[in-house]
Design an enzyme around this catalytic site. Structure first.
Site, mmCIF file in Angstrom:
data_model
loop_
_atom_site.group_PDB
_atom_site.id
_atom_site.type_symbol
_atom_site.label_atom_id
_atom_site.label_comp_id
_atom_site.label_asym_id
_atom_site.label_seq_id
_atom_site.Cartn_x
_atom_site.Cartn_y
_atom_site.Cartn_z
ATOM 1 N N HIS A 115 0.819 -1.204 0.000
ATOM 2 C CA HIS A 115 0.000 0.000 0.000
ATOM 3 C C HIS A 115 0.857 1.261 0.000
ATOM 4 C CE1 HIS A 115 -4.106 -1.650 0.436
ATOM 5 N NE2 HIS A 115 -3.437 -2.694 0.914
ATOM 6 N N HIS B 58 0.318 -15.396 8.185
ATOM 7 C CA HIS B 58 0.843 -14.295 7.378
ATOM 8 C C HIS B 58 2.190 -13.873 7.964
ATOM 9 C CE1 HIS B 58 0.672 -11.150 4.415
ATOM 10 N NE2 HIS B 58 -0.584 -11.442 4.109
ATOM 11 N N ASP C 92 -7.297 -12.637 -2.597
ATOM 12 C CA ASP C 92 -7.573 -13.762 -3.484
ATOM 13 C C ASP C 92 -7.986 -14.983 -2.663
ATOM 14 O OD1 ASP C 92 -6.613 -13.006 -6.369
ATOM 15 O OD2 ASP C 92 -5.059 -12.243 -5.038
#
Length: 425
Positions: A17, A111, A366
């Site tokens: 980002h 993650h 996704d």
């Protein structure tokens, strides 16, 4: 590190980002015709988000800009800078994602939030930072440049496709064929499959329509449950020059494994017959040598017809590499990708402050990375082969400056010509 390659060196930059992402390509050969819209953008379009209802809806055009290293559409041999702006940034999506707090307080299970904090003491406050798939934009851009050189100089073809999604496989394992890599139909596909054929079977990118429909349904089912699923991507490299690879520690399959396992979400790599080949006796697994026809004439001197047939192999369980060095046969390998870590389901976890809580991740993600991973695998394969070609050419050019040694076969006495350097053995 953020740099890949020893000769054709690629450094990627940017966070998911941030303002932009991209790469610096160092040591690209001069004199290559290179146009961003024609040679790089098509690869970006295959990787970008929002391609179908099965991918993240993040609306990024991924427009490529070449900042340096070319003039009048020709590479100068100087560093090539490629930039892609992040146009659809939504860092606020990561501000409210937990039922008892915010996503910046809770590391996402599986993650890189926690490990990045452990390593650097600070992490990107939104998205996956450098562990996000946005980082792969620089890889795909650099891979497009490398692939164009390999195609023009050697006729190399690199095609990847979806081999499985969840439990749905293009070639399911059987007792006779313990893995797809040992299935004759799979090997026949590797001979003919094209990138156009793969892309004609969107959104999954499986070259078989029926198998693709089954895989698509699997992804839809997991998306509806706000869950995710993994799969595998297979890649074939055709017309790769023989003699590539740097034993002992930089064997070509080792470099391919390094490259593929550096892609986000990868968990496995196998080449040639792979793990299924362990169930086959050596008497069957060995690739017997046979004579192959001479290469056809070409305007490129590296493709000149040979004055006698060259050796090839009757089978290709080795996957085109023996002793860490390419033998001229097709190189093929498969890469396993885990289910994406960020899902919409509520998950019990702990905050950075050791408080138990519930995380319900927001944002756009996704449900399966496989369709978009296909061009990334192709790009990394291009970078590996390009780096190996430049290493071999450097060695060959230096060797050519010396007089032939006694007891060796002179160049003009026939033998097998190496597609990279023209030497005869």
């Amino acid at each position: 590190m953020s740099t890949f390659g020893s000769h054709f060196r690629v450094t990627t930059y940017g966070e998911s980002h941030g303002l932009s992402v991209g790469c610096i390509i160092d040591n690209c050969p001069p004199g290559l015709q290179l146009d961003a819209s024609r040679d790089i953008q098509p690869h970006m379009n295959r990787r970008r988000p929002g391609q179908s209802a099965l991918t993240t809806p993040r609306a990024e055009k991924d427009r490529v800009e070449i900042q340096s290293g070319t003039e009048n559409g020709i590479t100068l041999g100087t560093p090539i800078a490629v930039k892609v702006m992040n146009e659809d940034q939504r860092p606020k999506d990561y501000g409210e994602g937990a039922a008892e707090g915010t996503m910046d307080r809770f590391p996402r299970p599986s993650h890189a939030d926690w490990t990045y904090l452990e390593k650097y003491g600070v992490k990107a406050s939104s998205g996956g930072g450098r562990s996000s798939a946005r980082e792969t934009i620089g890889r795909v851009a650099a891979g497009a440049v490398a692939e164009k050189f390999l195609r023009e100089a050697y006729g190399v073809e690199i095609v990847a496709f979806t081999n499985s999604v969840g439990s749905e496989h293009l070639f399911p394992a059987t007792k006779e064929w313990p893995s797809c890599a040992t299935n004759p139909k799979f090997l026949e596909l590797l001979e003919t499959v094209t990138r156009e054929e793969v892309d004609n079977h969107l959104p999954v990118r499986c070259p078989d329509a029926k198998a693709g429909e089954r895989m698509e349904q699997v992804i839809r089912d997991f998306k509806e449950r706000e869950d995710s699923i993994g799969g595998t991507v297979t890649c074939v490299i055709r017309n790769c020059p023989s003699g590539l690879g740097e034993p002992c520690f930089d064997k070509l399959e080792a470099k391919l494994a390094h490259a593929m396992l550096s892609i986000p979400a990868t968990k496995g790599f196998e080449i040639g017959s792979g793990f299924g080949g362990t169930e086959i006796p050596g008497s069957i697994h060995n690739d017997a040598f046979i004579l192959a026809p001479a290469l056809p004439p070409s305007t490129n001197p590296t493709h000149a017809a040979l004055n006698r047939p060259r050796l090839t192999t009757k089978t290709n369980n080795s996957g085109g590499i023996q002793g860490g060095i390419t033998n001229g046969a097709h190189i093929y390998f498969t890469v396993a990708f885990k289910p994406p870590a960020t899902i919409g389901q509520a998950q019990e976890t702990y905050s950075y402050g050791s408080e138990k809580g519930i995380l319900e991740a927001k944002g756009r993600h996704d449900p399966c990375v496989i369709p978009r991973a296909v061009p990334i695998v192709e790009a990394m394969a291009s970078l590996v082969v390009m780096d190996a070609v430049m290493a071999q050419n450097a060695r060959s050019a230096s060797r050519a400056l010396l007089r032939p040694l006694e007891g060796t076969v002179p160049v003009d006495q026939g033998g097998q010509k190496n597609a990279v350097n023209g030497s005869r053995v």
